[in-house]
Write an enzyme that holds these catalytic residues in place. Structure first.
Site, short mmCIF file in Angstrom:
data_model
loop_
_atom_site.label_atom_id
_atom_site.label_comp_id
_atom_site.label_asym_id
_atom_site.label_seq_id
_atom_site.Cartn_x
_atom_site.Cartn_y
_atom_site.Cartn_z
N SER A 190 59.05 -2.27 49.31
CA SER A 190 58.12 -3.24 48.73
C SER A 190 58.71 -4.63 48.51
O SER A 190 57.96 -5.59 48.38
CB SER A 190 57.58 -2.70 47.42
OG SER A 190 58.63 -2.51 46.50
N HIS A 218 52.77 1.51 50.36
CA HIS A 218 52.54 0.15 50.87
C HIS A 218 52.13 0.15 52.34
O HIS A 218 52.38 -0.82 53.05
CB HIS A 218 53.79 -0.71 50.68
CG HIS A 218 53.92 -1.28 49.30
ND1 HIS A 218 53.12 -2.32 48.83
CD2 HIS A 218 54.72 -0.94 48.27
CE1 HIS A 218 53.45 -2.60 47.59
NE2 HIS A 218 54.41 -1.77 47.22
N LYS A 249 46.47 0.94 45.82
CA LYS A 249 46.80 -0.29 46.54
C LYS A 249 45.71 -0.59 47.58
O LYS A 249 44.65 -1.05 47.19
CB LYS A 249 48.20 -0.17 47.15
CG LYS A 249 49.28 -0.16 46.06
CD LYS A 249 50.69 -0.26 46.59
CE LYS A 249 51.69 -0.52 45.47
NZ LYS A 249 52.40 0.68 45.01
C1 LIG Z 1 52.98 1.42 43.95
C2 LIG Z 1 53.89 2.50 44.34
C3 LIG Z 1 53.89 3.73 43.67
C4 LIG Z 1 53.07 3.98 42.44
O1 LIG Z 1 51.75 4.28 42.75
P1 LIG Z 1 50.75 4.60 41.55
O2 LIG Z 1 49.65 5.36 42.20
O3 LIG Z 1 50.32 3.30 40.98
O4 LIG Z 1 51.49 5.44 40.57
C5 LIG Z 1 54.72 4.72 44.14
N1 LIG Z 1 55.53 4.52 45.20
C6 LIG Z 1 55.56 3.36 45.85
C7 LIG Z 1 56.46 3.18 47.03
C8 LIG Z 1 54.75 2.30 45.44
O5 LIG Z 1 54.81 1.12 46.07
#
Ligand SMILES: *Cc1c(COP(=O)(O)O)cnc(C)c1O
Length: 415
Positions: A190, A218, A249
């Protein structure tokens, strides 16, 4: 009452230290739905200002999509507000099962189990499948939720240098006598927007008889020709044993996550995964909307195609304008500034220009690698991108960094 002055002083001091270190995270209040244009109150109490949003994970622009909102209303009307239960007692509706089936089909896996979030999926999955006689071999830059999930599992912990396949192979050789082994990585990382070498990872996994786990938060919804994710982008559909991902996301951005992959592993998660067994089920309103999201992105690739086009346009123009950006194809576009204060100052000036971006510095990224992380979305129109590029160019000129590479920027500002 045992919240003594000693405790109070201790905690206030911790907060003071965070402030002094310059890492205090201040929240900004958005007074509109999530989208390309948002109204932001910053600082708190100021008159809300309309800005273009370039820091959301709203990759496909579905967070406030009318059809998704309509599906949420319908879910609310037809299946109610809350379930007041975990899945295995009385918290599974037909629409939960429908979403699991749709995700399985979309991701090209064998089966899927929903979790309250991807953080929960990662917290649960390792402990379910691995034990003391097994090994977890993870990339050094995996997401914090994977780090926490691995901590909750008794398997032996190994890690390899970021995306370094020779080092991974060394670790696979080193662990050859253990019972089960799992290679663990993010699909897309990320902070840099770089992509795991899943084809090489799968080759090594097959050579050394290890499983592969990918967190594709992502990537799900837009990476690969059909948006299935990093495994599609890398041509390894069917070769990943566990995919965890988020609905928070690209897939509408509300909340929820899943473990998708080998049938036996998913079945075991239903029996043993603690965040699945002991935390409340996803609310119907979100499940209904997520079902609509999967329908929308299964029917057409228009949104991910637009995102790809927007990303290329933005990356090309910003490079031409003279910014030092991390190369790649992902909508995460890191504008490298190296100096933490420079990143903060530029982000603040950009906000004044109506462009909402965030400066990232240590400890979120390594020391001396401060940056502004731009996130492109399919919700952006060309005029939005042009406005951002113009603002960046104006502010970049103000700080005299255009056309300069790493060494020159560091010579000018230090880090
Ligand atoms: C955003 C993210 C998460 C967390 O996801 P949530 O559903 O908000 O708990 C986990 N792993 C990665 C790689 C992320 O970018």
């Amino acid at each position: 009452m045992a919240y003594s002055n000693k405790a109070r002083d201790f905690f206030s001091n911790e907060l003071k230290n965070i402030n002094t270190a310059g890492t205090f995270k201040e929240e900004r209040y958005i007074e509109s739905p999530q989208g390309a244009n948002i109204n932001v109150e910053f600082p708190v109490g100021a008159k809300p200002k309309e800005v273009l949003n370039f820091c959301a994970n709203n990759y496909l622009g579905l967070s406030s999509h009318p059809e998704v909102i309509e599906a949420a209303h319908q879910g609310l009307n037809e299946r109610g507000y809350g379930m007041s239960s975990v899945r295995f007692i009385c918290g599974t509706q037909d629409i939960h099962k429908e979403l699991e089936t749709k995700l399985t089909k979309f991701l090209g896996t064998e089966d899927t189990i929903l979790f309250p979030s991807c953080m929960d999926a990662n917290a649960g999955v390792f402990d379910v499948v691995l034990d003391k006689e097994d090994a977890m071999i993870s990339d050094r830059l995996v997401h914090a939720s994977i780090v926490d999930g691995m901590r909750l599992c008794k398997a032996q912990l190994y890690n390899y240098k970021h995306s370094n396949m020779d080092h991974l192979e060394e670790k696979l050789k080193e662990t050859q006598n253990l019972r089960l082994r799992m290679i663990i990585t993010d699909g897309v990382f990320s902070m840099d927007g770089d992509i795991a070498k899943l084809d090489e990872i799968c080759d090594l996994a097959e050579k050394y008889d290890a499983m592969v786990m990918v967190d594709d938060s992502h990537a799900t919804g837009f990476m690969g020709k059909n948006g299935r994710g990093t495994h599609e982008h890398c041509g390894v559909i069917g070769r990943i044993d566990i995919i965890t991902t988020t609905l928070g996301k690209a897939l509408g951005g509300a909340s929820g996550g899943c473990v998708s992959g080998r049938k036996e592993i998913v079945d075991l998660c239903r029996q043993r995964a603690r965040p699945y067994l002991f935390s409340n089920t996803m609310p119907p309103v979100i499940v209904a909307a997520a079902n609509k999201v999967i329908d929308l992105i299964s029917k057409t690739t228009d949104r991910r195609d637009k995102l790809e086009k927007n990303t290329k346009y933005f990356r090309d123009k910003m490079t031409a304008a003279g910014f030092d950006i991390r190369e790649g194809v992902h909508p995460i576009v890191p504008i490298m500034l190296y100096n933490a204060k420079l990143a903060q100052d530029m982000a603040r000036d950009l906000y004044e220009e109506g462009i909402y971006v965030i400066g990232f510095s240590f400890p979120v990224v390594p020391k001396g690698q401060a940056r502004i992380r731009v996130q492109v979305s399919a919700a952006h129109e060309k005029e939005h991108l042009d406005k951002a590029i113009a603002a960046f160019t104006k502010i970049g000129a103000k700080y005299q960094i255009l056309g300069k590479k790493k060494d020159e920027i560091i010579a000018q500002y230090g880090y």
